[in-house]
Design a protein around this motif. Sequence first.
Motif, PDB file in Angstrom:
ATOM      1  N   ALA A 129     -46.188 -31.140   1.100  1.00 14.98           N
ATOM      2  CA  ALA A 129     -47.586 -30.704   1.128  1.00 14.98           C
ATOM      3  C   ALA A 129     -48.368 -31.391   2.240  1.00 14.98           C
ATOM      4  O   ALA A 129     -49.242 -30.778   2.874  1.00 14.98           O
ATOM      5  CB  ALA A 129     -48.244 -30.971  -0.224  1.00 14.98           C
ATOM      6  N   ASP A 130     -48.065 -32.652   2.489  1.00 11.28           N
ATOM      7  CA  ASP A 130     -48.765 -33.388   3.541  1.00 11.28           C
ATOM      8  C   ASP A 130     -48.392 -32.894   4.932  1.00 11.28           C
ATOM      9  O   ASP A 130     -49.168 -33.044   5.882  1.00 11.28           O
ATOM     10  CB  ASP A 130     -48.452 -34.884   3.441  1.00 11.28           C
ATOM     11  CG  ASP A 130     -49.134 -35.548   2.251  1.00 11.28           C
ATOM     12  OD1 ASP A 130     -50.093 -34.959   1.709  1.00 11.28           O
ATOM     13  OD2 ASP A 130     -48.692 -36.644   1.853  1.00 11.28           O
ATOM     14  N   ALA A 131     -47.199 -32.324   5.066  1.00 18.57           N
ATOM     15  CA  ALA A 131     -46.716 -31.913   6.386  1.00 18.57           C
ATOM     16  C   ALA A 131     -46.990 -30.454   6.708  1.00 18.57           C
ATOM     17  O   ALA A 131     -47.248 -30.108   7.870  1.00 18.57           O
ATOM     18  CB  ALA A 131     -45.215 -32.188   6.496  1.00 18.57           C
ATOM     19  N   VAL A 132     -46.925 -29.575   5.714  1.00 17.80           N
ATOM     20  CA  VAL A 132     -47.096 -28.139   5.965  1.00 17.80           C
ATOM     21  C   VAL A 132     -48.579 -27.821   6.061  1.00 17.80           C
ATOM     22  O   VAL A 132     -49.349 -28.140   5.151  1.00 17.80           O
ATOM     23  CB  VAL A 132     -46.450 -27.304   4.838  1.00 17.80           C
ATOM     24  CG1 VAL A 132     -46.737 -25.824   5.041  1.00 17.80           C
ATOM     25  CG2 VAL A 132     -44.943 -27.556   4.793  1.00 17.80           C
ATOM     26  N   PRO A 133     -49.010 -27.188   7.138  1.00 16.45           N
ATOM     27  CA  PRO A 133     -50.433 -26.871   7.294  1.00 16.45           C
ATOM     28  C   PRO A 133     -50.971 -26.038   6.136  1.00 16.45           C
ATOM     29  O   PRO A 133     -50.358 -25.058   5.724  1.00 16.45           O
ATOM     30  CB  PRO A 133     -50.474 -26.082   8.610  1.00 16.45           C
ATOM     31  CG  PRO A 133     -49.256 -26.533   9.361  1.00 16.45           C
ATOM     32  CD  PRO A 133     -48.214 -26.785   8.309  1.00 16.45           C
ATOM     33  N   ARG A 134     -52.109 -26.471   5.587  1.00 15.55           N
ATOM     34  CA  ARG A 134     -52.851 -25.742   4.548  1.00 15.55           C
ATOM     35  C   ARG A 134     -52.027 -25.497   3.277  1.00 15.55           C
ATOM     36  O   ARG A 134     -52.281 -24.546   2.541  1.00 15.55           O
ATOM     37  CB  ARG A 134     -53.376 -24.402   5.095  1.00 15.55           C
ATOM     38  CG  ARG A 134     -54.341 -24.569   6.263  1.00 15.55           C
ATOM     39  CD  ARG A 134     -54.743 -23.237   6.855  1.00 15.55           C
ATOM     40  NE  ARG A 134     -53.587 -22.505   7.371  1.00 15.55           N
ATOM     41  CZ  ARG A 134     -53.015 -22.748   8.540  1.00 15.55           C
ATOM     42  NH1 ARG A 134     -53.451 -23.714   9.312  1.00 15.55           N
ATOM     43  NH2 ARG A 134     -51.970 -22.052   8.941  1.00 15.55           N
ATOM     44  N   ALA A 135     -51.051 -26.337   3.006  1.00 17.44           N
ATOM     45  CA  ALA A 135     -50.258 -26.190   1.783  1.00 17.44           C
ATOM     46  C   ALA A 135     -51.075 -26.622   0.567  1.00 17.44           C
ATOM     47  O   ALA A 135     -52.022 -27.409   0.667  1.00 17.44           O
ATOM     48  CB  ALA A 135     -48.983 -27.015   1.880  1.00 17.44           C
ATOM     49  N   THR A 136     -50.687 -26.100  -0.595  1.00 20.40           N
ATOM     50  CA  THR A 136     -51.320 -26.439  -1.864  1.00 20.40           C
ATOM     51  C   THR A 136     -50.287 -27.094  -2.773  1.00 20.40           C
ATOM     52  O   THR A 136     -49.158 -26.616  -2.869  1.00 20.40           O
ATOM     53  CB  THR A 136     -51.876 -25.177  -2.553  1.00 20.40           C
ATOM     54  OG1 THR A 136     -52.857 -24.575  -1.708  1.00 20.40           O
ATOM     55  CG2 THR A 136     -52.513 -25.525  -3.895  1.00 20.40           C
ATOM     56  N   LEU A 137     -50.670 -28.174  -3.430  1.00 22.85           N
ATOM     57  CA  LEU A 137     -49.765 -28.885  -4.333  1.00 22.85           C
ATOM     58  C   LEU A 137     -50.315 -28.831  -5.753  1.00 22.85           C
ATOM     59  O   LEU A 137     -51.486 -29.114  -5.988  1.00 22.85           O
ATOM     60  CB  LEU A 137     -49.619 -30.350  -3.903  1.00 22.85           C
ATOM     61  CG  LEU A 137     -48.855 -31.281  -4.859  1.00 22.85           C
ATOM     62  CD1 LEU A 137     -47.407 -30.847  -4.992  1.00 22.85           C
ATOM     63  CD2 LEU A 137     -48.953 -32.722  -4.387  1.00 22.85           C
ATOM     64  N   VAL A 138     -49.441 -28.462  -6.699  1.00 25.93           N
ATOM     65  CA  VAL A 138     -49.778 -28.455  -8.120  1.00 25.93           C
ATOM     66  C   VAL A 138     -48.761 -29.324  -8.843  1.00 25.93           C
ATOM     67  O   VAL A 138     -47.553 -29.145  -8.670  1.00 25.93           O
ATOM     68  CB  VAL A 138     -49.751 -27.016  -8.699  1.00 25.93           C
ATOM     69  CG1 VAL A 138     -49.983 -27.036 -10.207  1.00 25.93           C
ATOM     70  CG2 VAL A 138     -50.799 -26.150  -8.012  1.00 25.93           C
ATOM     71  N   GLU A 139     -49.232 -30.270  -9.648  1.00 27.20           N
ATOM     72  CA  GLU A 139     -48.345 -31.104 -10.457  1.00 27.20           C
ATOM     73  C   GLU A 139     -48.494 -30.713 -11.925  1.00 27.20           C
ATOM     74  O   GLU A 139     -49.610 -30.608 -12.432  1.00 27.20           O
ATOM     75  CB  GLU A 139     -48.680 -32.589 -10.262  1.00 27.20           C
ATOM     76  CG  GLU A 139     -48.405 -33.078  -8.852  1.00 27.20           C
ATOM     77  CD  GLU A 139     -48.583 -34.584  -8.720  1.00 27.20           C
ATOM     78  OE1 GLU A 139     -48.603 -35.278  -9.759  1.00 27.20           O
ATOM     79  OE2 GLU A 139     -48.711 -35.061  -7.575  1.00 27.20           O
ATOM     80  N   LEU A 140     -47.362 -30.497 -12.588  1.00 30.30           N
ATOM     81  CA  LEU A 140     -47.367 -30.011 -13.967  1.00 30.30           C
ATOM     82  C   LEU A 140     -47.006 -31.135 -14.942  1.00 30.30           C
ATOM     83  O   LEU A 140     -45.870 -31.616 -14.941  1.00 30.30           O
ATOM     84  CB  LEU A 140     -46.365 -28.866 -14.129  1.00 30.30           C
ATOM     85  CG  LEU A 140     -46.542 -27.652 -13.206  1.00 30.30           C
ATOM     86  CD1 LEU A 140     -45.506 -26.591 -13.553  1.00 30.30           C
ATOM     87  CD2 LEU A 140     -47.947 -27.089 -13.297  1.00 30.30           C
TER      88      LEU A 140
END
Length: 372
Positions: free
Chosen positions: A214-225
Amino acid sequence: MTDTLLNHRAEGPASAPPLLLGPSLGTSYALWDKVAPELSSHRVIRWDLPGHGGSAAHLIGPGAGVGDLADLVLALADSLGVERFAYAGVSLGGAVGLHLAVHHPERVTSLAVICSSAHFNGSKPWEERAERVRREGMEWLLESANARWFAGDFTVPELVRDHAEADPEAYAACCDALASFDLRDRLTGISAPTLLIAGRQDPATPPPHLREIADAVPRATLVELPGASHLAPAQCPEAVLTALRAHLDGGAKRGMEVRREVLGDAHVDRAQARQTPFTARFQDFISRYAWGEIWTDPTLSRRERSMITLTALVAHGHYDELAMHVRAARRNGLTPEEIGAVLLQTAVYCGVPAANSAFATAQRVLAEETEG
């Protein structure tokens, strides 16, 4: 099962946007049983790894890489006439998605990477697992399957059975692929809209692995379940569905915003109020395609699009729609004089009777505006 293509299951209408779903090592496409049927706005295509589920074991061999699996996925897509697709994958299936997004960006419209990684903790553990599976078979792995895959006492017997029935040589070749996989230096080049889903109790690919992507891919979104381990679509299907729908339906959301801006809240609210289960997919199609892709394209201004739309509606005699788009044209900045000039142009190319009816419709709408 076929000898040349990955075994797969396709669900949903052929006309819907395609979505490919990739499995985790040791499972079949049954991993998606509680998720795939709920993604009905897409043509969902689930596939099995070589030697897993219904896929032939010989499709992969010793020393294989994730790129070899990605090539099999592309061959499957080609056989189904799918040129561009959204992709979601778990663990090894997620690694395949990352490879496709890096090496075949023209094929991937969006990417979801679930309980996976851009690397899998080095080659040695996977080389050791591959060697032992080739020597002893799969049985020794079954004792730890639930602990590796699920949190708490949860289990899915069908997936554990898939694990037991996987072909040892093909499973070992998939381990070879994981051993050599490392795309960390290529992540910044991913252009597809990307969603990362991490299970907070995942021992195999814990949240820091997904955060790294997520930190590397531009405009990525991270969801933690919370409460999810490695096979999140099986253990927490509703949470995975919620995240996937928000990710996949971004075009529909933006389309609805533009639809309201152009046509007005009152019209869209009436259309939504009239929606039924029979018309729901058509309404979604309109929001996603007409408003989310065409009207959002910056190549033409909204003024220009209104003029083109007025002309097309006159040409086909859609005067009820014409009234709506005369109002939209005013909202997009056209003056009554400019609308009149567009309709006069239609008299030349669409015929005087068509223009006559169009002028009558437009005059009524503009008079209502004046009276209002």
